[in-house]
Design an enzyme around this catalytic site. Structure first.
Site, mmCIF file in Angstrom:
data_model
loop_
_atom_site.group_PDB
_atom_site.id
_atom_site.type_symbol
_atom_site.label_atom_id
_atom_site.label_comp_id
_atom_site.label_asym_id
_atom_site.label_seq_id
_atom_site.Cartn_x
_atom_site.Cartn_y
_atom_site.Cartn_z
ATOM 1 N N ASP A 50 0.843 -1.194 0.000
ATOM 2 C CA ASP A 50 0.000 0.000 0.000
ATOM 3 C C ASP A 50 0.882 1.249 0.000
ATOM 4 O O ASP A 50 2.008 1.235 0.505
ATOM 5 C CB ASP A 50 -0.896 0.029 1.235
ATOM 6 N N MET A 51 0.344 2.331 -0.555
ATOM 7 C CA MET A 51 1.058 3.608 -0.545
ATOM 8 C C MET A 51 0.472 4.477 0.561
ATOM 9 O O MET A 51 -0.739 4.490 0.785
ATOM 10 C CB MET A 51 0.942 4.316 -1.895
ATOM 11 N N GLN A 74 -0.815 6.862 -6.554
ATOM 12 C CA GLN A 74 -1.911 7.778 -6.248
ATOM 13 C C GLN A 74 -1.920 8.910 -7.276
ATOM 14 O O GLN A 74 -0.944 9.649 -7.392
ATOM 15 C CB GLN A 74 -1.718 8.356 -4.838
ATOM 16 N N ARG A 126 -1.595 -1.035 -8.525
ATOM 17 C CA ARG A 126 -2.938 -0.591 -8.147
ATOM 18 C C ARG A 126 -2.995 0.922 -8.282
ATOM 19 O O ARG A 126 -2.153 1.648 -7.732
ATOM 20 C CB ARG A 126 -3.261 -0.996 -6.708
ATOM 21 N N LYS A 139 -6.884 7.164 -6.317
ATOM 22 C CA LYS A 139 -6.836 8.630 -6.403
ATOM 23 C C LYS A 139 -6.007 9.225 -5.268
ATOM 24 O O LYS A 139 -5.392 10.278 -5.441
ATOM 25 C CB LYS A 139 -8.257 9.204 -6.386
ATOM 26 N N ALA A 173 -5.834 8.902 -0.646
ATOM 27 C CA ALA A 173 -6.693 9.137 0.515
ATOM 28 C C ALA A 173 -6.043 10.018 1.568
ATOM 29 O O ALA A 173 -6.622 10.234 2.627
ATOM 30 C CB ALA A 173 -7.070 7.796 1.149
ATOM 31 N N THR A 209 -11.361 1.854 -7.967
ATOM 32 C CA THR A 209 -12.276 2.993 -7.980
ATOM 33 C C THR A 209 -13.697 2.507 -7.778
ATOM 34 O O THR A 209 -14.026 1.356 -8.094
ATOM 35 C CB THR A 209 -12.175 3.761 -9.310
ATOM 36 N N HIS A 210 -14.545 3.398 -7.251
ATOM 37 C CA HIS A 210 -15.971 3.119 -7.132
ATOM 38 C C HIS A 210 -16.768 4.014 -8.076
ATOM 39 O O HIS A 210 -17.986 4.115 -7.966
ATOM 40 C CB HIS A 210 -16.440 3.352 -5.693
ATOM 41 N N ARG A 256 -10.919 7.642 6.820
ATOM 42 C CA ARG A 256 -10.565 7.933 5.425
ATOM 43 C C ARG A 256 -11.666 7.490 4.471
ATOM 44 O O ARG A 256 -11.876 8.100 3.426
ATOM 45 C CB ARG A 256 -9.219 7.288 5.081
ATOM 46 N N ARG A 257 -12.378 6.416 4.821
ATOM 47 C CA ARG A 257 -13.498 6.002 3.972
ATOM 48 C C ARG A 257 -14.610 7.057 4.016
ATOM 49 O O ARG A 257 -15.233 7.351 3.005
ATOM 50 C CB ARG A 257 -14.065 4.659 4.437
#
Length: 311
Positions: A138-139, A167, A188, A191, A193, A230-231, A292-293
């Site tokens: 993960d970044m 990102q 991956r 955008k 977070a 992405t969603h 963050r979500r």
């Protein structure tokens, strides 16, 4: 503009101990968190994995935790991932699964942290490879990008399937994609977070969206394996069209979504024969992830506030 201000506030709150205590004090919080985090134990993560795999999805699993500042904590996180992989194998869910980890949880910020984090990640990558799993790094915030990309490159020497995250809010990302072209790396695309300064990151949503579209096309044109996280239905349509334009078969890229955010959109993509992988976080250290979500999508904030109003 209001959404952006709310997002900034929630991102700041994600690192505030006082805000954490306030959020955790609401009795309803745990029920709302369950929408995005399937549980606190390895068994919870495995149970969620079983359900998702039965529904035609793959998974990437994150043991929640970050910013570990002592060696014992970093070793405990390493061991948690190894225990997770063992549990996945015992449940018959290991093949094709991915684990996502933050290098700050592996000791990246400690003295000698690059070596410590690399060694811990390598142990996890080795355990994953033996079971037919993959590993993605993960970044985190922009100060860790160079180190995280370098560790990913070092790990791929022995474990070619190790992935990195880019990102698109960061101004440097087009150059990073160009640098990774030719490596065949799993990438991956998100955008971003984290709240970042204007000197290193785009600030307006429209700019970040446009950068995401350009990055999709660049990744599809590269020899990397794109993982489009992405969603946003429009971004997914762009990814499908870009993959077709680049001559990519369905098994040469995938879409990814966070657990519990848009399951109906997951199914829509599966119905279009798009590979779908769901990011499954679990553990007791859920607060920063949860905030963050909320920051990413105003609809998530509305969901939380409605639940509080009903308590």
């Amino acid at each position: 503009m209001l959404d952006q201000a709310l997002s900034h506030t929630l991102n700041r709150a994600s690192r505030s101990a006082r805000a954490r205590r306030a959020v955790e004090s609401f009795p309803i919080t745990r029920k709302v968190v369950d929408r995005f985090v399937p549980g606190e134990t390895t068994a919870d993560a495995v149970a969620a994995t079983r359900r998702l795999v039965a529904g035609g999805r793959s998974v990437t699993i994150d043991v929640l935790g970050e910013d570990v500042l002592d060696l014992a904590g970093a070793r405990a996180m390493r061991d948690a991932y190894r225990d997770l992989l063992t549990a996945l194998a015992e449940s018959g869910c290991a093949a094709g699964a991915d684990v996502s980890l933050k290098l700050s949880a592996m000791g990246q910020a400690l003295p000698g942290g690059t070596t410590i984090a690399t060694d811990h990640a390598a142990e996890i990558a080795d355990a994953a490879a033996a079971l037919g799993c993959t590993l993605t790094l993960d970044m985190e915030d922009h100060t860790t990008v160079d180190s995280t990309l370098a560790i990913g490159a070092a790990l791929r020497v022995s474990y070619p399937s190790v992935g990195n995250v880019l990102q698109t809010n960061l101004r440097r990302t087009p150059a990073d994609i160009a640098d990774l072209d030719g490596t065949g790396a799993r990438i991956r695309l998100v955008k971003g977070a984290y709240r970042e300064p204007a000197s290193v990151a785009l600030q307006r949503k429209a700019e970040v969206d446009h950068a995401y579209e350009r990055a999709i096309d660049a990744l599809m044109a590269s020899d990397c394996y794109p993982m489009i996280a992405t969603h946003d239905p429009a971004m997914l349509e762009r990814a499908v069209a870009s993959a077709v334009g680049a001559g990519r078969d369905a098994d040469r890229w995938e879409a990814q979504m966070l657990y519990g955010v848009r399951p109906e959109l997951e199914q829509r993509m599966i119905d279009q024969d798009v590979r779908m992988r769901v990011y499954v976080p679990f553990g007791t250290d859920w607060y920063g992830y949860f905030m963050r979500r909320l920051a990413e999508r105003p609809a998530n904030v509305a969901f939380f506030l409605r639940a509080l109003a009903r308590r």
